[in-house]
Design a protein around this motif. Structure first.
Motif, PDB file in Angstrom:
ATOM      1  N   TRP A  32       0.826  -1.195   0.000  1.00 35.97           N
ATOM      2  CA  TRP A  32       0.000   0.000   0.000  1.00 35.97           C
ATOM      3  C   TRP A  32       0.869   1.258   0.000  1.00 35.97           C
ATOM      4  CZ3 TRP A  32      -5.394   0.621   2.363  1.00 35.97           C
ATOM      5  CH2 TRP A  32      -6.220  -0.434   1.953  1.00 35.97           C
ATOM      6  N   LEU A  33       1.947   1.227   0.766  1.00 33.01           N
ATOM      7  CA  LEU A  33       2.829   2.387   0.810  1.00 33.01           C
ATOM      8  C   LEU A  33       3.439   2.647  -0.562  1.00 33.01           C
ATOM      9  CD1 LEU A  33       4.392   4.575   2.315  1.00 33.01           C
ATOM     10  CD2 LEU A  33       6.058   2.833   2.987  1.00 33.01           C
ATOM     11  N   ARG A  34       3.901   1.584  -1.226  1.00 32.90           N
ATOM     12  CA  ARG A  34       4.499   1.745  -2.553  1.00 32.90           C
ATOM     13  C   ARG A  34       3.485   2.267  -3.558  1.00 32.90           C
ATOM     14  NH1 ARG A  34       4.176  -1.576  -6.719  1.00 32.90           N
ATOM     15  NH2 ARG A  34       3.420  -3.293  -5.407  1.00 32.90           N
ATOM     16  N   LEU A  35       2.288   1.714  -3.546  1.00 30.64           N
ATOM     17  CA  LEU A  35       1.263   2.135  -4.501  1.00 30.64           C
ATOM     18  C   LEU A  35       0.793   3.559  -4.222  1.00 30.64           C
ATOM     19  CD1 LEU A  35      -0.882  -1.127  -4.763  1.00 30.64           C
ATOM     20  CD2 LEU A  35       0.732  -0.205  -6.445  1.00 30.64           C
ATOM     21  N   TYR A  36       0.732   3.903  -2.934  1.00 32.46           N
ATOM     22  CA  TYR A  36       0.323   5.274  -2.611  1.00 32.46           C
ATOM     23  C   TYR A  36       1.343   6.272  -3.144  1.00 32.46           C
ATOM     24  CZ  TYR A  36      -1.240   9.331   0.028  1.00 32.46           C
ATOM     25  OH  TYR A  36      -1.671  10.583   0.376  1.00 32.46           O
ATOM     26  N   ARG A  37       2.611   5.953  -2.957  1.00 29.94           N
ATOM     27  CA  ARG A  37       3.656   6.834  -3.482  1.00 29.94           C
ATOM     28  C   ARG A  37       3.608   6.913  -5.007  1.00 29.94           C
ATOM     29  NH1 ARG A  37       8.452   4.631   0.542  1.00 29.94           N
ATOM     30  NH2 ARG A  37       8.145   6.172   2.212  1.00 29.94           N
ATOM     31  N   ASN A  38       3.333   5.799  -5.650  1.00 27.33           N
ATOM     32  CA  ASN A  38       3.246   5.790  -7.105  1.00 27.33           C
ATOM     33  C   ASN A  38       2.062   6.613  -7.618  1.00 27.33           C
ATOM     34  OD1 ASN A  38       5.463   4.164  -7.280  1.00 27.33           O
ATOM     35  ND2 ASN A  38       4.337   2.265  -7.688  1.00 27.33           N
ATOM     36  N   SER A  39       1.032   6.751  -6.780  1.00 30.02           N
ATOM     37  CA  SER A  39      -0.164   7.495  -7.209  1.00 30.02           C
ATOM     38  C   SER A  39      -0.032   8.995  -7.007  1.00 30.02           C
ATOM     39  CB  SER A  39      -1.391   6.991  -6.437  1.00 30.02           C
ATOM     40  OG  SER A  39      -1.317   7.358  -5.061  1.00 30.02           O
ATOM     41  N   ARG A  40       0.983   9.411  -6.245  1.00 26.18           N
ATOM     42  CA  ARG A  40       1.136  10.827  -5.940  1.00 26.18           C
ATOM     43  C   ARG A  40       1.770  11.578  -7.116  1.00 26.18           C
ATOM     44  NH1 ARG A  40       0.940  12.380  -0.527  1.00 26.18           N
ATOM     45  NH2 ARG A  40       1.110  14.481  -1.401  1.00 26.18           N
ATOM     46  N   SER A  62      17.009  10.677  -2.333  1.00 26.35           N
ATOM     47  CA  SER A  62      16.529   9.314  -2.058  1.00 26.35           C
ATOM     48  C   SER A  62      15.046   9.302  -1.754  1.00 26.35           C
ATOM     49  CB  SER A  62      17.303   8.707  -0.879  1.00 26.35           C
ATOM     50  OG  SER A  62      18.670   8.586  -1.178  1.00 26.35           O
ATOM     51  N   LEU A  63      14.598  10.310  -1.006  1.00 26.79           N
ATOM     52  CA  LEU A  63      13.170  10.404  -0.694  1.00 26.79           C
ATOM     53  C   LEU A  63      12.349  10.647  -1.948  1.00 26.79           C
ATOM     54  CD1 LEU A  63      10.819  10.634   1.314  1.00 26.79           C
ATOM     55  CD2 LEU A  63      11.398  13.042   1.595  1.00 26.79           C
ATOM     56  N   LEU A  64      12.780  11.572  -2.781  1.00 27.49           N
ATOM     57  CA  LEU A  64      12.024  11.906  -3.988  1.00 27.49           C
ATOM     58  C   LEU A  64      11.991  10.747  -4.972  1.00 27.49           C
ATOM     59  CD1 LEU A  64      13.208  15.584  -4.604  1.00 27.49           C
ATOM     60  CD2 LEU A  64      11.025  14.821  -3.670  1.00 27.49           C
ATOM     61  N   SER A  65      13.018   9.916  -4.972  1.00 28.35           N
ATOM     62  CA  SER A  65      13.044   8.782  -5.900  1.00 28.35           C
ATOM     63  C   SER A  65      11.948   7.773  -5.602  1.00 28.35           C
ATOM     64  CB  SER A  65      14.415   8.100  -5.838  1.00 28.35           C
ATOM     65  OG  SER A  65      14.632   7.518  -4.557  1.00 28.35           O
ATOM     66  N   LEU A  66      11.361   7.854  -4.404  1.00 26.99           N
ATOM     67  CA  LEU A  66      10.260   6.961  -4.049  1.00 26.99           C
ATOM     68  C   LEU A  66       8.944   7.395  -4.668  1.00 26.99           C
ATOM     69  CD1 LEU A  66      11.099   6.526  -0.246  1.00 26.99           C
ATOM     70  CD2 LEU A  66      11.637   4.949  -2.100  1.00 26.99           C
ATOM     71  N   TYR A  67       8.919   8.584  -5.269  1.00 29.00           N
ATOM     72  CA  TYR A  67       7.704   9.126  -5.906  1.00 29.00           C
ATOM     73  C   TYR A  67       7.998   9.310  -7.398  1.00 29.00           C
ATOM     74  CZ  TYR A  67       6.328  10.164  -1.098  1.00 29.00           C
ATOM     75  OH  TYR A  67       6.015  10.072   0.234  1.00 29.00           O
ATOM     76  N   PRO A  68       7.875   8.257  -8.190  1.00 30.76           N
ATOM     77  CA  PRO A  68       8.344   8.290  -9.588  1.00 30.76           C
ATOM     78  C   PRO A  68       7.499   9.134 -10.534  1.00 30.76           C
ATOM     79  CG  PRO A  68       7.270   6.194  -9.107  1.00 30.76           C
ATOM     80  CD  PRO A  68       7.360   6.925  -7.809  1.00 30.76           C
ATOM     81  N   TYR A  69       6.293   9.523 -10.131  1.00 29.39           N
ATOM     82  CA  TYR A  69       5.406  10.214 -11.060  1.00 29.39           C
ATOM     83  C   TYR A  69       5.082  11.645 -10.612  1.00 29.39           C
ATOM     84  CZ  TYR A  69       4.866   5.473 -12.767  1.00 29.39           C
ATOM     85  OH  TYR A  69       5.128   4.212 -13.247  1.00 29.39           O
ATOM     86  N   LEU A  70       5.956  12.242  -9.843  1.00 30.23           N
ATOM     87  CA  LEU A  70       5.726  13.613  -9.390  1.00 30.23           C
ATOM     88  C   LEU A  70       5.757  14.585 -10.566  1.00 30.23           C
ATOM     89  CD1 LEU A  70       7.817  14.090  -6.108  1.00 30.23           C
ATOM     90  CD2 LEU A  70       5.345  13.918  -6.337  1.00 30.23           C
ATOM     91  N   VAL A  92      16.948  17.748  -6.061  1.00 31.56           N
ATOM     92  CA  VAL A  92      15.733  17.680  -6.865  1.00 31.56           C
ATOM     93  C   VAL A  92      16.086  17.384  -8.319  1.00 31.56           C
ATOM     94  CG1 VAL A  92      13.721  18.971  -7.659  1.00 31.56           C
ATOM     95  CG2 VAL A  92      14.510  19.229  -5.305  1.00 31.56           C
ATOM     96  N   SER A  93      17.120  18.058  -8.830  1.00 34.85           N
ATOM     97  CA  SER A  93      17.520  17.883 -10.225  1.00 34.85           C
ATOM     98  C   SER A  93      17.922  16.445 -10.516  1.00 34.85           C
ATOM     99  CB  SER A  93      18.679  18.819 -10.568  1.00 34.85           C
ATOM    100  OG  SER A  93      18.319  20.163 -10.389  1.00 34.85           O
ATOM    101  N   SER A  94      18.600  15.818  -9.572  1.00 30.59           N
ATOM    102  CA  SER A  94      19.123  14.478  -9.812  1.00 30.59           C
ATOM    103  C   SER A  94      18.078  13.386  -9.697  1.00 30.59           C
ATOM    104  CB  SER A  94      20.259  14.188  -8.828  1.00 30.59           C
ATOM    105  OG  SER A  94      19.772  14.179  -7.486  1.00 30.59           O
ATOM    106  N   SER A  95      16.931  13.690  -9.096  1.00 31.14           N
ATOM    107  CA  SER A  95      15.956  12.634  -8.825  1.00 31.14           C
ATOM    108  C   SER A  95      14.681  12.712  -9.653  1.00 31.14           C
ATOM    109  CB  SER A  95      15.589  12.633  -7.336  1.00 31.14           C
ATOM    110  OG  SER A  95      15.118  13.899  -6.944  1.00 31.14           O
ATOM    111  N   CYS A  96      14.212  13.912  -9.975  1.00 30.11           N
ATOM    112  CA  CYS A  96      12.906  13.984 -10.649  1.00 30.11           C
ATOM    113  C   CYS A  96      12.809  15.123 -11.650  1.00 30.11           C
ATOM    114  CB  CYS A  96      11.785  14.085  -9.617  1.00 30.11           C
ATOM    115  SG  CYS A  96      11.971  15.437  -8.436  1.00 30.11           S
ATOM    116  N   SER A  97      13.917  15.554 -12.208  1.00 31.31           N
ATOM    117  CA  SER A  97      13.885  16.700 -13.123  1.00 31.31           C
ATOM    118  C   SER A  97      13.118  16.413 -14.410  1.00 31.31           C
ATOM    119  CB  SER A  97      15.312  17.145 -13.462  1.00 31.31           C
ATOM    120  OG  SER A  97      16.022  16.094 -14.088  1.00 31.31           O
TER     121      SER A  97
END
Length: 472
Positions: A32-40, A62-70, A92-97
């Motif tokens: 559930w935690l993984r799917l919730y993060r993926n939905s954010r 590392s924290l931002l990498s857990l949210y792949p669809y931000l 931020v640039s290295s994880s989700c730019s």
């Protein structure tokens, strides 16, 4: 139980949950935690400063990498050092730019090198809010091809060696200006000693919305003359607490901005400057929002009635020097074309008998009405206005403490299309009156009221009626 629902269905459910549900969801299972993060798709972070109990600095990447669809990220920190801000921006640039479209970076001002790194990484960025220190270097903006909205918070900094002749900061090409894709620009804290704005004005010829907040100037040197070049296509302008420049900006708008549709002026300007703008402006203004306690007079309202007959929205706040004749004249001039009227904390509402009745008779096409913070508003005056305003969908009466349940009865009778009502801090309206009102207002979708009164409704078993409403 955890395997009954498929991933796609769970993510769809998570998308509909409020952010306050995250702690509970995260404790159910790792799945559930993984799917919730993926939905954010949006996230807001407040990062503790480097010298707090978190040591070494938190690993934001590392924290931002857990949210792949931000696609939207807001990040703030109380750490005032540029080095820590650079570290955050780099994380931020290295994880989700590649996924971020909207970035609110509310930390200390970052260095020029970090800004160039940002422009190289965030190629899909549409909206950016960021703090910069003086002197301004803006060349990096030209390397964000998708940027439509830019908000810059300017922080002063002592600089010993800075050539004031370089008023344009770092140009993209010396002697030539770039055309930026910006459509919305907000500048906060622009002081009289700030250089580097002229290039920005000249490069923003596609600008549609401009906001200036707490600004003492629009730039030194050649910047003021460059200001004209961004005005031609402007449709919306906001001037908040910019007293020293309001008159000059309004004059420029009157002369150079034929497409202006919406104007907001809060806490600034002069009586003469505002009157000159109203009399000289030839645009077809649609929305006007003024909070000028000591600068708005009846002669302004007479001029508005004569020159801006196409207004669909008028919002006046704290207009303590305006009397009833000006508002009545304005109402008669606007007629059924006016769809929104706000008279917030307006003395004339409380002290001029019959004024609201006259306004109601003149403005029968009103869809939105805001009479908030008129604590001494007479109920009979309000009810007499409602008799003519039968098409209201949004009504705000916050802190109108003279109203009682009789006002709600009149709203039910006269406002059959009402969808939103704000009666927070209306002490004369009791829970039982609200109970009757909700039961008899089938179109109501949003109700703003104190929690104590809402609790009474729940205790009386009105869950079915309340389930269709949003509460604030």
């Amino acid at each position: 139980m955890d395997t009954i629902l498929c991933d796609e269905l769970l993510q769809e459910i998570f998308l509909r949950l409020p952010s306050s549900s995250f702690p509970a969801v995260s404790l159910v299972s790792r799945r559930w935690l993984r799917l919730y993060r993926n939905s954010r798709t949006s996230l807001s972070l407040r990062v503790p400063p480097r010298d707090s109990t978190v040591n070494p600095p938190p690993c934001v990447s590392s924290l931002l990498s857990l949210y792949p669809y931000l696609s939207s990220l807001s990040i703030s920190s109380s750490d005032s050092t540029a080095a820590f801000s650079d570290y955050l921006l780099c994380s931020v640039s290295s994880s989700c730019s590649t996924t971020i479209r909207c970035l609110r970076f509310l930390a200390a001002p970052v260095s020029p090198s970090a800004l160039f790194s940002l422009s190289a990484s965030f190629t899909q960025l549409n909206s950016l809010t960021i703090s910069l220190s003086t002197p301004l270097f803006l060349r990096w903006v030209g390397f964000l091809p998708s940027l439509k909205e830019l908000s810059i918070i300017i922080c002063s900094r002592d600089v010993e060696e800075f050539d004031s002749k370089e008023e344009d900061g770092l140009r993209i090409n010396e002697g030539s200006d770039s055309e930026l894709p910006l459509e919305s620009l907000c500048l906060s804290g622009l002081g009289s000693d700030v250089f580097g704005i002229g290039w920005l004005w000249r490069s923003c010829q596609k600008l549609r919305k401009l906001r200036l907040c707490n600004c003492e100037s629009i730039g030194d040197g050649g910047s003021f003359s460059s200001f004209d070049m961004c005005l031609q296509g402007l449709q919306e302008v906001e001037l908040r607490t910019c007293r020293s420049i309001v008159d000059g900006v309004l004059l420029k708008l009157a002369q150079k901005c034929p497409s202006l549709d919406s104007l907001l002026v809060y806490d600034g300007g002069s009586e003469e400057g505002l009157l000159r703008f109203i009399e000289e402006c030839r645009c077809n203004l649609g929305k006007l929002d003024l909070r000028l306690p000591l600068d708005l007079h009846n002669n302004h309202l007479f001029a508005i009635a004569q020159n801006f007959r196409g207004l669909s929205s008028i919002r006046l706040q704290s207009c303590c020097l305006v009397i009833g004749d000006g508002l009545k004249t304005l109402g008669m001039a606007m007629g059924n074309g006016l769809e929104e009227l706000a008279l917030i904390n307006c003395d004339a509402v409380e002290r001029v008998p019959g004024m609201l009745t006259t306004l109601g008779q003149s403005l029968k096409g009103l869809r939105k009405l805001d009479l908030s913070f008129n604590e001494m508003l007479l109920e009979k005056e309000f009810i007499s206005m409602l008799i003519s305003c039968n098409y209201l969908i949004d009504l705000k009466l916050r802190r109108c403490r003279g109203l009682t349940g009789a006002a709600l009865v009149s709203i039910v009778k006269n406002c059959k299309y009402l969808e939103s009502l704000d009666i927070v801090d209306c002490s004369g309206i009791k829970a039982d009156a609200i109970e009757t009102f909700v039961s008899n207002s089938p179109r109501l979708r949003r109700l703003q009221v104190e929690e104590s009164k809402l609790s009474v409704l729940l205790e009386h078993g009105h869950q079915n009626n309340l389930s269709r409403l949003l509460f604030d």
